[in-house]
Design a protein around this motif. Structure first.
Motif, PDB file in Angstrom:
ATOM      1  N   GLU A  99      -7.124  -2.131  -6.180  1.00 18.37           N
ATOM      2  CA  GLU A  99      -7.015  -3.568  -6.409  1.00 18.37           C
ATOM      3  C   GLU A  99      -8.065  -4.014  -7.415  1.00 18.37           C
ATOM      4  OE1 GLU A  99      -7.317  -7.691  -3.788  1.00 18.37           O
ATOM      5  OE2 GLU A  99      -6.479  -5.861  -2.884  1.00 18.37           O
ATOM      6  N   HIS A 115      -6.164   0.110  -1.399  1.00 12.81           N
ATOM      7  CA  HIS A 115      -6.978  -1.091  -1.594  1.00 12.81           C
ATOM      8  C   HIS A 115      -8.069  -0.865  -2.638  1.00 12.81           C
ATOM      9  CE1 HIS A 115      -5.145  -3.476   1.585  1.00 12.81           C
ATOM     10  NE2 HIS A 115      -5.169  -2.403   2.367  1.00 12.81           N
ATOM     11  N   ASP A 142      -1.041  -4.815   2.944  1.00 11.91           N
ATOM     12  CA  ASP A 142      -0.502  -3.903   3.962  1.00 11.91           C
ATOM     13  C   ASP A 142       0.944  -4.204   4.310  1.00 11.91           C
ATOM     14  OD1 ASP A 142      -2.917  -2.535   4.139  1.00 11.91           O
ATOM     15  OD2 ASP A 142      -3.725  -3.973   5.582  1.00 11.91           O
ATOM     16  N   ILE A 154       0.830  -1.189   0.000  1.00 12.32           N
ATOM     17  CA  ILE A 154       0.000   0.000   0.000  1.00 12.32           C
ATOM     18  C   ILE A 154       0.875   1.253   0.000  1.00 12.32           C
ATOM     19  CG2 ILE A 154      -0.185   0.138   2.525  1.00 12.32           C
ATOM     20  CD1 ILE A 154      -3.143   0.938   2.080  1.00 12.32           C
ATOM     21  N   GLN A 178      -2.999  -6.913  -6.734  1.00  8.50           N
ATOM     22  CA  GLN A 178      -3.357  -7.134  -5.332  1.00  8.50           C
ATOM     23  C   GLN A 178      -2.574  -6.154  -4.461  1.00  8.50           C
ATOM     24  OE1 GLN A 178      -2.342 -10.977  -3.803  1.00  8.50           O
ATOM     25  NE2 GLN A 178      -3.455 -10.693  -1.890  1.00  8.50           N
TER      26      GLN A 178
END
Length: 315
Positions: free
Chosen positions: A234, A231, A258, A168, A255
């Motif tokens: 994704e 996220h 974290d 991330i 994908q």
């Protein structure tokens, strides 16, 4: 006209000289002056001719011997040269052992000064071409190797892209490698499915897909850059390449996580056996070296203590 002016000048000068000296023959004086002026003009002309020296032909600009083209393009072969007297440029070609006069199965030739032009070349035009430049003093030549590759008459091909995993708030960079003879337009889109249980198919009639165009640079349309991914980024990303011969697409799944997954020893060994072995060997070597240094230190310390004990006992 020049001769007439010379004669008028001579007659005028002879008339003036006759008035000064009546005994001088005007006709002989006129001929003498005419011959003198003619001789001077000839000397000047000979000097100008000597300044213009004759020269063998020579090329004025280097050329590329190897010429690669795609069928349908225009081929221009040039042999720029200079010579005195001016030289003639002739062209021959060979596909076997000997050079022959120019001949094409399809199409013709165009000649412009020292250049040979062939339009809409095909693979059968692949051969060695030679330009020969000659004047009265001699000849020079230069050879070209021409290779013409046929076009791939098919829709663009895209290299398979692997799925990506990114941390991330990091940057993701993906390149879409397209193989196409015709110029292809590349576009990146994000495909979102309402029903994730269904397989991904880029069908124009499929209403379950949502296509979101993505911004890319003008110079590098095939390069996708995603900065500070979250996220929400994704999902599936698709590269679409289109040309006059058709279109094709390729997708990959991004994908966002974290933290990176923990790697076990077996995974490290499988990922890079050589590097893993070298790393383990260096660690063992450092451990042995450290153990040896500790042992040497303890032995010296023990010897020093024994020496002090012996000295105190003797006193």
């Amino acid at each position: 006209m020049q001769r007439l002016l010379i004669v008028i000048f001579i007659i005028t000068s002879s008339s003036s000289s006759q008035l000064e000296d009546p005994q001088v023959d005007p006709l002989s004086n006129c001929l003498k002056k005419y011959n003198s002026l003619r001789q001077q003009a000839k000397l000047r002309h000979d000097a100008e001719v000597r300044t213009l020296q004759k020269q063998l032909p020579k090329f004025t600009k280097p050329s590329n011997r190897l010429q690669h083209l795609v069928s349908g393009e225009t081929l221009i072969l040039s042999c720029p040269n200079t010579a005195n007297p001016p030289a003639n440029t002739s062209w021959t070609f060979k596909r076997g052992e000997d050079y022959e006069p120019l001949q094409r199965d399809i199409g013709g030739y165009k000649f412009r000064r020292w250049s040979l032009i062939m339009t809409n070349v095909i693979s059968m035009d692949s051969a060695m071409y030679k330009c020969t430049v000659c004047n009265t003093l001699g000849c020079i030549d230069f050879e070209f190797t021409v290779v013409v590759i046929d076009r791939l008459r098919a829709s663009p091909k895209i290299k398979k892209m692997d799925n990506k995993t990114a941390l991330i708030n990091t940057r993701v960079e993906v390149k879409c490698d397209v193989l196409s003879d015709a110029k292809a337009a590349v576009e990146w889109i994000r495909v979102m499915q309402h029903n994730h249980s269904r397989p991904l198919k880029l069908d124009s009639l499929d209403r379950d897909l949502v296509r979101l165009p993505l911004n890319t640079t003008v110079d590098q349309r095939e390069l996708l850059l995603l900065n500070n991914v979250t996220h929400q980024d994704e999902g599936w990303y698709t590269c679409v390449a289109s040309s006059s011969l058709g279109s094709s697409n390729a997708s990959f799944y991004l994908q966002v996580i974290d933290h990176l997954p923990y790697l076990y020893v077996s995974d490290l060994y499988r990922s890079d056996p050589m590097g893993f072995t070298v790393t383990i060997g260096m660690i063992m070597l450092l451990i042995l070296l450290g153990t040896a240094l500790v042992l040497v230190y303890r032995v010296r310390r023990l010897r020093r203590q024994n020496a002090l004990a012996v000295r105190s006992f003797s006193i």
